[in-house]
Design an enzyme around this catalytic site. Structure first.
Site, PDB file in Angstrom:
ATOM      1  N   ARG A  91       0.827  -1.210   0.000  1.00 45.47           N
ATOM      2  CA  ARG A  91       0.000   0.000   0.000  1.00 45.47           C
ATOM      3  C   ARG A  91       0.862   1.262   0.000  1.00 45.47           C
ATOM      4  O   ARG A  91       0.489   2.276  -0.580  1.00 45.47           O
ATOM      5  CB  ARG A  91      -0.945   0.011   1.203  1.00 45.47           C
ATOM      6  CG  ARG A  91      -2.084  -0.969   1.027  1.00 45.47           C
ATOM      7  CD  ARG A  91      -3.302  -0.576   1.846  1.00 45.47           C
ATOM      8  NE  ARG A  91      -4.494  -1.092   1.217  1.00 45.47           N
ATOM      9  CZ  ARG A  91      -5.441  -1.799   1.854  1.00 45.47           C
ATOM     10  NH1 ARG A  91      -5.342  -2.055   3.131  1.00 45.47           N
ATOM     11  NH2 ARG A  91      -6.502  -2.206   1.215  1.00 45.47           N
ATOM     12  N   GLY A 119     -10.809  -9.480  -1.422  1.00 49.53           N
ATOM     13  CA  GLY A 119      -9.727  -9.950  -0.560  1.00 49.53           C
ATOM     14  C   GLY A 119      -9.205 -11.313  -0.956  1.00 49.53           C
ATOM     15  O   GLY A 119      -8.012 -11.494  -1.239  1.00 49.53           O
ATOM     16  N   GLY A 135     -13.780  -3.535   0.119  1.00 51.15           N
ATOM     17  CA  GLY A 135     -15.161  -3.049   0.207  1.00 51.15           C
ATOM     18  C   GLY A 135     -15.522  -2.038  -0.870  1.00 51.15           C
ATOM     19  O   GLY A 135     -16.613  -2.095  -1.442  1.00 51.15           O
ATOM     20  N   LYS A 170     -20.646 -17.358  -0.484  1.00 52.81           N
ATOM     21  CA  LYS A 170     -22.097 -17.301  -0.292  1.00 52.81           C
ATOM     22  C   LYS A 170     -22.806 -16.352  -1.239  1.00 52.81           C
ATOM     23  O   LYS A 170     -22.309 -15.272  -1.547  1.00 52.81           O
ATOM     24  CB  LYS A 170     -22.394 -16.857   1.137  1.00 52.81           C
ATOM     25  CG  LYS A 170     -22.022 -17.903   2.164  1.00 52.81           C
ATOM     26  CD  LYS A 170     -22.327 -17.412   3.541  1.00 52.81           C
ATOM     27  CE  LYS A 170     -22.193 -18.529   4.564  1.00 52.81           C
ATOM     28  NZ  LYS A 170     -22.526 -18.047   5.911  1.00 52.81           N
TER      29      LYS A 170
HETATM   30  P1  ADP Z   1     -13.623 -12.390  -1.977  1.00 57.60           P
HETATM   31  O1  ADP Z   1     -12.943 -12.132  -0.655  1.00 57.60           O
HETATM   32  O2  ADP Z   1     -12.662 -12.406  -3.104  1.00 57.60           O
HETATM   33  O3  ADP Z   1     -14.791 -11.464  -2.213  1.00 57.60           O
HETATM   34  P2  ADP Z   1     -15.264 -14.490  -0.819  1.00 57.60           P
HETATM   35  O4  ADP Z   1     -14.883 -14.029   0.544  1.00 57.60           O
HETATM   36  O5  ADP Z   1     -16.670 -14.266  -1.250  1.00 57.60           O
HETATM   37  O6  ADP Z   1     -14.241 -13.892  -1.915  1.00 57.60           O
HETATM   38  O7  ADP Z   1     -15.034 -16.062  -0.938  1.00 57.60           O
HETATM   39  C1  ADP Z   1     -13.810 -16.698  -0.695  1.00 57.60           C
HETATM   40  C2  ADP Z   1     -13.991 -17.962   0.091  1.00 57.60           C
HETATM   41  O8  ADP Z   1     -14.913 -18.837  -0.533  1.00 57.60           O
HETATM   42  C3  ADP Z   1     -12.697 -18.726   0.194  1.00 57.60           C
HETATM   43  O9  ADP Z   1     -12.305 -18.792   1.546  1.00 57.60           O
HETATM   44  C4  ADP Z   1     -13.038 -20.118  -0.347  1.00 57.60           C
HETATM   45  O10 ADP Z   1     -12.463 -21.173   0.396  1.00 57.60           O
HETATM   46  C5  ADP Z   1     -14.532 -20.154  -0.230  1.00 57.60           C
HETATM   47  N1  ADP Z   1     -15.133 -21.106  -1.177  1.00 57.60           N
HETATM   48  C6  ADP Z   1     -15.077 -21.102  -2.510  1.00 57.60           C
HETATM   49  N2  ADP Z   1     -15.704 -22.167  -3.040  1.00 57.60           N
HETATM   50  C7  ADP Z   1     -16.188 -22.880  -2.011  1.00 57.60           C
HETATM   51  C8  ADP Z   1     -16.927 -24.102  -1.895  1.00 57.60           C
HETATM   52  N3  ADP Z   1     -17.303 -24.807  -2.969  1.00 57.60           N
HETATM   53  N4  ADP Z   1     -17.235 -24.555  -0.653  1.00 57.60           N
HETATM   54  C9  ADP Z   1     -16.833 -23.849   0.444  1.00 57.60           C
HETATM   55  N5  ADP Z   1     -16.149 -22.694   0.408  1.00 57.60           N
HETATM   56  C10 ADP Z   1     -15.832 -22.205  -0.803  1.00 57.60           C
END
Ligand code: ADP
Ligand code: MG
Length: 400
Positions: free
Chosen positions: A38, A359, A382, A199
């Site tokens: 950063r 992230g 965010g 999710k």
């Molecule tokens: P970002 O931080 O890039 O926005 P998210 O926080 O939404 O991404 O999602 C990342 C998480 O989703 C990771 O920790 C990963 O392990 C989990 N993940 C991805 N696919 C699956 C799955 N099929 N089952 C459980 N967890 C999952």
């Protein structure tokens, strides 16, 4: 959107005081900065202003001290780290307002750089309190915002100041806005998005905004399980949200109405153990799929990977948030690594504009070793997500 940049600075900037909002939320351990990414990002803005003879006064928050002085959240150690990155002396003022700040700024000469203490030590920062904003503003002749990652918050130093002083976007803010605008504001079509991750419930606004704007929505991760289940499949012990089936169906209907194709994984890496190197079976997915109760899908399968890459090849612009699987654990990193490498290759040959953020997405792309090959990777968490959701960012709006 139009905003002023450092190209529009007044001729007589030498000797003027520039209040520069930066992102100094760097990882620290034992009082030392452990990752200087950063700091490297904001260096161009600081160096340019200093070289033009401005007095550079840096404002930033660190952590969540909630309006009180918290010693562990002092920016003092960051001043030292910044000094190394800039190869330029960085003085420190132990309060961002009041006599301490005034005195610190009074003593500056042209080209000097001063970092003032954590803005969030004062409640007025997060409340965007007009009195507090005025107290910040008396130390500046102009305001430069170089903290895109804080632009989704309407705080005194991220938004309020832009109304009191002539306001400019710093170089990092400018680069981020230009990259994002070329990806979603004014993209070369076809435009596709990967939305993956854990999710559906955390990304509903994102999905809803995208289906009305893009040509192809590629869904991966745990949220793909929710969509497949919403189509009638039984996904066993896979991460999925039963209470989101209606929402998933509504998103699919909205996509159809807007001519946005939705691509779901046509197969998955299925296991009975949530563990690295667990035995894997590749299972085809459709609405008739019935996983056993103990089975879970932790990544997309080989056919799905091929299918996604074929989609990438048809695109001119790709935005990406969220991994395809549990990339932290092999072999459930397979789909994310393979598709990330494919997108990077297409970008390198000039066939694709690729923008990614989030992230876990950024760590996944680093893990794939492709972070430098994407057109742009946003580290803004965010703020990046809110931008992808189509929301107006107050800190950006105030620059307009
Ligand atoms: P970002 O931080 O890039 O926005 P998210 O926080 O939404 O991404 O999602 C990342 C998480 O989703 C990771 O920790 C990963 O392990 C989990 N993940 C991805 N696919 C699956 C799955 N099929 N089952 C459980 N967890 C999952
Ligand atoms: Mg995450």
């Amino acid at each position: 959107m139009t905003f002023k940049t450092l190209d529009d600075l007044p001729e007589d900037i030498a000797g003027k005081r520039a209040l520069v909002r930066v992102d100094l939320n760097v990882p620290m351990a034992d009082g030392l900065v452990t990752d200087k990414t950063r700091l490297t990002r904001i260096a161009p803005t600081i160096e340019e202003l200093s070289a033009k003879g401005a007095k550079v006064i840096l404002l930033a928050h660190f952590g969540r001290p909630k309006g009180k002085e918290v010693e562990e959240m002092s920016l003092r150690p960051v001043a030292l780290a910044l000094e190394e990155v800039l190869d330029h002396r960085v003085d420190f003022g132990s309060n961002c307002i009041g006599d301490i700040a005034l005195k610190e700024v009074e003593e500056m000469a042209s080209g000097d750089v001063v970092l003032l203490e954590n803005t969030r030590f004062h409640a007025g920062e997060e409340n965007n309190d007009p009195e507090f904003t005025k107290q910040l503003a008396i130390n500046g002749d102009i305001y430069v915002n170089d903290a895109f990652s804080a632009a989704h918050r309407a705080h005194a130093s991220t938004e309020g100041l832009a109304h009191l002083l002539p306001a400019y976007a710093g170089r990092t803010m400018q680069a981020e806005l230009e990259a994002l605008n070329s990806a979603l504001g004014n993209p070369t079509r076809p435009l596709g998005a990967v939305v993956g991750g854990a999710k559906v419930s955390t990304k509903i606004d994102l999905l809803e905004n995208l289906v009305s704007k893009i040509d192809v929505l590629i869904i991966g991760g745990g949220m793909a399980n929710t969509f497949i289940a919403a189509n009638g499949a039984q996904m066993g012990a896979s991460l999925q949200e039963a209470d989101m089936h209606d929402k998933a169906r509504a998103i699919m209907a909205e996509a159809a109405k807007n001519d946005c194709r939705i691509i779901l994984p046509i197969d998955g890496r299925v296991t009975t153990e949530f563990a690295a190197n667990a035995p894997v079976e590749i299972v085809d997915f459709d609405e008739n799929t019935k996983l056993r109760d103990e089975q879970m899908s932790l990544d997309a399968g080989d056919k799905a990977i091929k299918n996604v890459i074929a989609e990438f090849e048809q695109l001119n612009t790709l935005i990406w948030n969220g991994p395809f699987g549990v990339f932290e654990m092999p072999p459930f990193d397979t789909a994310t690594m393979a598709t990330a490498k494919a997108a990077a290759e297409l970008t390198k040959t000039g066939r694709l504009v690729s923008v990614a953020g989030g992230g876990d997405t950024v760590s996944a792309l680093n893990q794939a070793g492709v972070a430098d090959d994407f057109t742009y990777i946003s580290t803004a968490g965010g703020a990046f997500l809110e931008w992808m959701e189509g929301k107006e960012l107050p800190g950006v709006k105030a620059l307009g």
